[in-house]
Design a protein around this motif. Structure first.
Motif, PDB file in Angstrom:
ATOM      1  N   GLY A  34       0.706  -1.394  -0.043  1.00 50.48           N
ATOM      2  CA  GLY A  34      -0.022   0.190   0.065  1.00 50.48           C
ATOM      3  C   GLY A  34       0.789   1.263  -0.075  1.00 50.48           C
ATOM      4  N   TYR A  41      -5.220   2.713  -7.010  1.00 46.01           N
ATOM      5  CA  TYR A  41      -4.929   2.603  -5.724  1.00 46.01           C
ATOM      6  C   TYR A  41      -4.777   3.986  -4.981  1.00 46.01           C
ATOM      7  CZ  TYR A  41      -3.804  -2.205  -7.247  1.00 46.01           C
ATOM      8  OH  TYR A  41      -4.013  -3.477  -7.825  1.00 46.01           O
ATOM      9  N   CYS A  73      -2.929   4.553  -1.849  1.00 48.35           N
ATOM     10  CA  CYS A  73      -1.426   4.038  -1.883  1.00 48.35           C
ATOM     11  C   CYS A  73      -0.622   5.430  -1.448  1.00 48.35           C
ATOM     12  CB  CYS A  73      -1.139   3.645  -3.214  1.00 48.35           C
ATOM     13  SG  CYS A  73       0.754   3.170  -3.226  1.00 48.35           S
ATOM     14  N   MET A  86      -0.800  -6.087  -6.947  1.00 50.53           N
ATOM     15  CA  MET A  86      -0.579  -4.667  -7.039  1.00 50.53           C
ATOM     16  C   MET A  86       0.322  -4.204  -7.899  1.00 50.53           C
ATOM     17  SD  MET A  86      -0.087  -1.985  -4.022  1.00 50.53           S
ATOM     18  CE  MET A  86      -0.156  -0.351  -4.289  1.00 50.53           C
TER      19      MET A  86
END
Length: 415
Positions: A183, A328, A331, A385
């Protein structure tokens, strides 16, 4: 507020998750050293050949290389690169897929890089079927990032020389990042990893009997003065805002306690970011060694230039950032250079616009599992990811109307 819909490529990547994890574990269990990635290369090529629309080639520049091409014809060309080799490290992890090759381990995440790129190939092949893209994506599976051969070259320059990046307008890559959690990602414009040079030096005296040092010249005594001068180079010769390191890794001298040797052998590494500092460090190292001449000694110095600094193109980085933001949005982006380690993707960014980012992959057990250590490991939630970001970055590059070919001659090579 309406619930945010997941991005289509994220959904596809999540559906591939089990496959990507299984590939990573297979590579992890069967690591292979630089220039010997025969099993890995065969598995990669066989897997790619099952994907509709891919042209697969092997042995470009290095016997174990694999290059797959996905194209719709005329348009921009982007390359995505992953390295495949492991390290000569004995693994101390205990999971069932730990290395079965004694003394060899994927301790730098190249197993993950390879699995991620296989995932990205699947995602982009599906995208090309669903939507008409103008251009080409090259998937470059590169051997031998960790080590060099007898010519002092790793896998990247061989692939560049052999034409793997010819007619390519931009190249992208990622690296696993154990110091950031899943993340998060680390991105940096410009020089981001170091030039890597190796030096070997010899200091010569006459040697003699340990009981009568006045009758000869002692290179070990001279070494002390050299060490003081050498360790002052970075502190007093390099601008404080520039990156530079000189480290001695080996010193060898003598054969017995009562014999003053006639020579001392020294070897070490020189790290820098800019070409100017790279040249300055070598020049100042030569000056530091030259002090032995006033002490009755002599010396030799050889500096072997290795991989060039990774130079991230800001525009290419922006394609990464755009992809991360839309897929994302939570992130965390860390903006700073990656350190003084080397990365032979620098040979690529030396010739064409390119960028590499570090993808957060720290494990959730609270143990710091650093690169190149026997306990290195990753959080496998980072794999999908990574595949999604690489795939979507390629999509953005192909769709960007400003991407007329940058490399007009189409001739990337190492000079």
């Amino acid at each position: 507020m309406p619930e945010r819909k997941e991005h289509p490529i994220v959904i596809q990547a999540n559906e591939l998750s089990e496959k990507i994890i299984s590939w990573r574990r297979l590579f992890h269990q069967h690591p292979e050293l630089s220039f010997h990635e025969f099993g890995t290369s065969k598995f990669v090529a066989d897997t790619l050949k099952k994907i509709d629309g891919l042209k697969v080639e092997t042995g470009i520049g290095v016997e174990t290389s694999v290059v797959a091409t996905l194209t719709s014809g005329e348009g921009p060309v982007i390359a995505i690169r992953a390295d495949m080799d492991a390290l000569p490290i004995k693994e101390e992890n205990t999971h069932y897929y730990k290395s079965v090759n004694e003394g060899v381990m994927h301790a730098c995440g190249h197993d993950a890089h390879t699995a991620i790129l296989l995932g990205a190939a699947h995602l982009l092949a599906d995208q090309f079927k669903k939507e008409e893209y103008k251009g080409t994506v090259k998937f470059i599976f590169q051997p031998a990032e960790e080590s060099t051969d007898e010519k002092g070259l790793s896998g990247s320059p061989y692939m560049v020389q052999a034409g793997a990046y010819d007619h390519v307008d931009a190249a992208i890559a990622l690296h696993m990042c154990p110091w950031l959690p899943v993340g998060a990602a680390q991105v940096n414009d410009g020089f981001s990893m170091a030039n890597v040079d190796v030096f070997t030096a010899k200091i010569f005296g006459t040697g003699g009997h340990g009981a009568y040092p006045e009758l000869g010249t002692d290179p070990i005594w001279m070494l002390g003065v050299v060490m003081q001068a050498l360790h002052g180079i970075v502190a007093r010769k390099i601008p404080a805002l520039d990156a530079g390191v000189i480290s001695i890794g080996q010193i060898h001298a003598g054969t017995a306690s009562n014999i003053i040797p006639n020579e001392v052998n020294i070897s070490g590494t020189i790290r820098s970011y800019t070409p100017e500092v790279r040249d300055l460090l070598s020049s100042e190292l030569n000056k530091a060694l030259s002090v032995v001449e006033s002490l009755g000694g002599s010396y030799t110095l050889d500096v072997e230039r290795g991989e060039p600094a990774l130079n991230n193109d800001a525009r290419v980085n922006n394609f990464f950032l755009k992809s991360i933001e839309e897929m994302y949005p939570e992130c965390r982006i860390v903006r700073r250079p990656f350190g003084m380690g080397g990365e032979d993707f620098g040979y690529v960014t030396q010739k064409i616009p390119g960028a590499l980012f570090f993808l957060g992959s720290g494990t959730a057990d609270g143990i710091q599992r650093d690169l190149h250590t026997p306990i290195f490991d990753i959080n496998e939630n980072s794999l999908t990811m990574g595949a999604a970001i690489l795939a979507q970055t390629a999509v953005h590059f192909l769709k960007d109307k400003s991407n007329s070919p940058v490399n007009k001659e189409g001739n990337a090579h190492v000079s």
